[in-house]
Design a protein around this motif. Structure first.
Motif, mmCIF file in Angstrom:
data_model
loop_
_atom_site.group_PDB
_atom_site.id
_atom_site.type_symbol
_atom_site.label_atom_id
_atom_site.label_comp_id
_atom_site.label_asym_id
_atom_site.label_seq_id
_atom_site.Cartn_x
_atom_site.Cartn_y
_atom_site.Cartn_z
ATOM 1 N N PHE A 268 43.779 30.290 34.816
ATOM 2 C CA PHE A 268 44.065 31.261 35.856
ATOM 3 C C PHE A 268 43.434 30.779 37.139
ATOM 4 O O PHE A 268 42.223 30.684 37.240
ATOM 5 C CB PHE A 268 43.499 32.630 35.467
ATOM 6 C CG PHE A 268 44.107 33.174 34.215
ATOM 7 C CD1 PHE A 268 45.326 33.813 34.257
ATOM 8 C CD2 PHE A 268 43.476 33.024 33.000
ATOM 9 C CE1 PHE A 268 45.911 34.306 33.111
ATOM 10 C CE2 PHE A 268 44.047 33.517 31.845
ATOM 11 C CZ PHE A 268 45.271 34.155 31.893
ATOM 12 N N GLU B 91 43.538 37.069 42.197
ATOM 13 C CA GLU B 91 43.850 38.423 41.733
ATOM 14 C C GLU B 91 43.993 38.484 40.213
ATOM 15 O O GLU B 91 43.629 39.482 39.600
ATOM 16 C CB GLU B 91 45.114 38.956 42.413
ATOM 17 C CG GLU B 91 44.926 39.230 43.888
ATOM 18 C CD GLU B 91 43.778 40.198 44.167
ATOM 19 O OE1 GLU B 91 43.683 41.240 43.480
ATOM 20 O OE2 GLU B 91 42.973 39.910 45.061
ATOM 21 N N GLN B 92 44.509 37.424 39.589
ATOM 22 C CA GLN B 92 44.616 37.397 38.137
ATOM 23 C C GLN B 92 43.227 37.406 37.498
ATOM 24 O O GLN B 92 42.984 38.111 36.522
ATOM 25 C CB GLN B 92 45.377 36.161 37.669
ATOM 26 C CG GLN B 92 46.847 36.203 37.932
ATOM 27 C CD GLN B 92 47.537 34.928 37.481
ATOM 28 O OE1 GLN B 92 46.927 33.869 37.394
ATOM 29 N NE2 GLN B 92 48.823 35.028 37.197
ATOM 30 N N SER C 212 41.690 40.813 37.683
ATOM 31 C CA SER C 212 42.252 41.709 36.674
ATOM 32 C C SER C 212 41.644 41.441 35.299
ATOM 33 O O SER C 212 41.352 42.367 34.545
ATOM 34 C CB SER C 212 43.773 41.553 36.601
ATOM 35 O OG SER C 212 44.374 42.005 37.775
ATOM 36 N N LEU C 213 41.436 40.168 34.986
ATOM 37 C CA LEU C 213 40.813 39.829 33.705
ATOM 38 C C LEU C 213 39.358 40.265 33.661
ATOM 39 O O LEU C 213 38.850 40.642 32.596
ATOM 40 C CB LEU C 213 40.938 38.332 33.434
ATOM 41 C CG LEU C 213 42.337 37.860 33.086
ATOM 42 C CD1 LEU C 213 42.386 36.348 32.982
ATOM 43 C CD2 LEU C 213 42.813 38.498 31.798
ATOM 44 N N VAL D 290 52.706 34.087 43.662
ATOM 45 C CA VAL D 290 51.937 35.106 42.963
ATOM 46 C C VAL D 290 52.878 36.011 42.180
ATOM 47 O O VAL D 290 53.924 36.415 42.669
ATOM 48 C CB VAL D 290 51.102 35.943 43.963
ATOM 49 C CG1 VAL D 290 50.356 37.046 43.252
ATOM 50 C CG2 VAL D 290 50.148 35.037 44.717
ATOM 51 N N SER E 292 52.754 42.462 41.464
ATOM 52 C CA SER E 292 51.746 43.340 40.884
ATOM 53 C C SER E 292 52.328 44.371 39.934
ATOM 54 O O SER E 292 51.615 44.913 39.111
ATOM 55 C CB SER E 292 50.961 44.040 41.989
ATOM 56 O OG SER E 292 51.845 44.842 42.756
ATOM 57 N N PHE F 277 51.614 44.069 36.176
ATOM 58 C CA PHE F 277 50.301 44.384 35.649
ATOM 59 C C PHE F 277 49.980 45.850 35.906
ATOM 60 O O PHE F 277 50.332 46.393 36.938
ATOM 61 C CB PHE F 277 49.221 43.509 36.310
ATOM 62 C CG PHE F 277 49.459 42.043 36.112
ATOM 63 C CD1 PHE F 277 49.156 41.440 34.915
ATOM 64 C CD2 PHE F 277 50.019 41.277 37.110
ATOM 65 C CE1 PHE F 277 49.394 40.111 34.712
ATOM 66 C CE2 PHE F 277 50.258 39.933 36.935
ATOM 67 C CZ PHE F 277 49.945 39.347 35.719
#
Length: 124
Positions: free
Chosen positions: A65, A69-70, A73-74, A109, A112, A115
């Motif tokens: 990743f 932003e990913q 989120s993780l 990207v 959104s 997710f």
């Protein structure tokens, strides 16, 4: 069985629902895998562990990743799962991305709407 504890997996339950989560434990004698569910067809199973047959479990491929932003989120997922080691790995990755300025162009990207933040907060 080609997976181990903490692997990310997808599985199908006896009720034919799809679940996505990580392996909490494996019972080799009974052929069962306990998966902590983070996404499912049935909302009521999200956030709970479920036992499924090891034959119905598929290991998800490991990917890197590099989108900030990913990783954020993780980090939310790691906090929810109370996985301290994973949290520190992800924050180290986030700092490396920020330090190197490795941000992708906006068109690269993932949108959104793919997710959903189950914590109910937009930003930490």
């Amino acid at each position: 069985m080609n997976f181990k504890i903490s692997d990310w997996v997808m599985a199908t339950t006896n009720q034919d629902e799809m679940i996505h989560g990580y392996v909490e434990s494996i019972d080799v004698l009974q052929g069962l895998v306990r998966v902590y569910v983070i996404a499912s067809d049935r909302e009521s199973t999200i956030g709970k562990p479920m036992e499924v047959s090891h034959q119905d479990v598929k290991k998800l491929p490991v990917s890197t990743f590099d989108i900030e932003e990913q990783v954020k989120s993780l980090i939310d997922v790691a906090l929810t799962a109370r996985d301290e080691q994973w949290f520190f790995e992800l924050t180290g990755e986030l700092f490396a991305i920020q330090r190197n300025g490795a941000k992708r162009d906006e068109r690269d990207v993932v949108p959104s709407y793919y997710f959903h933040n189950r914590l109910g907060v937009d930003q930490l």
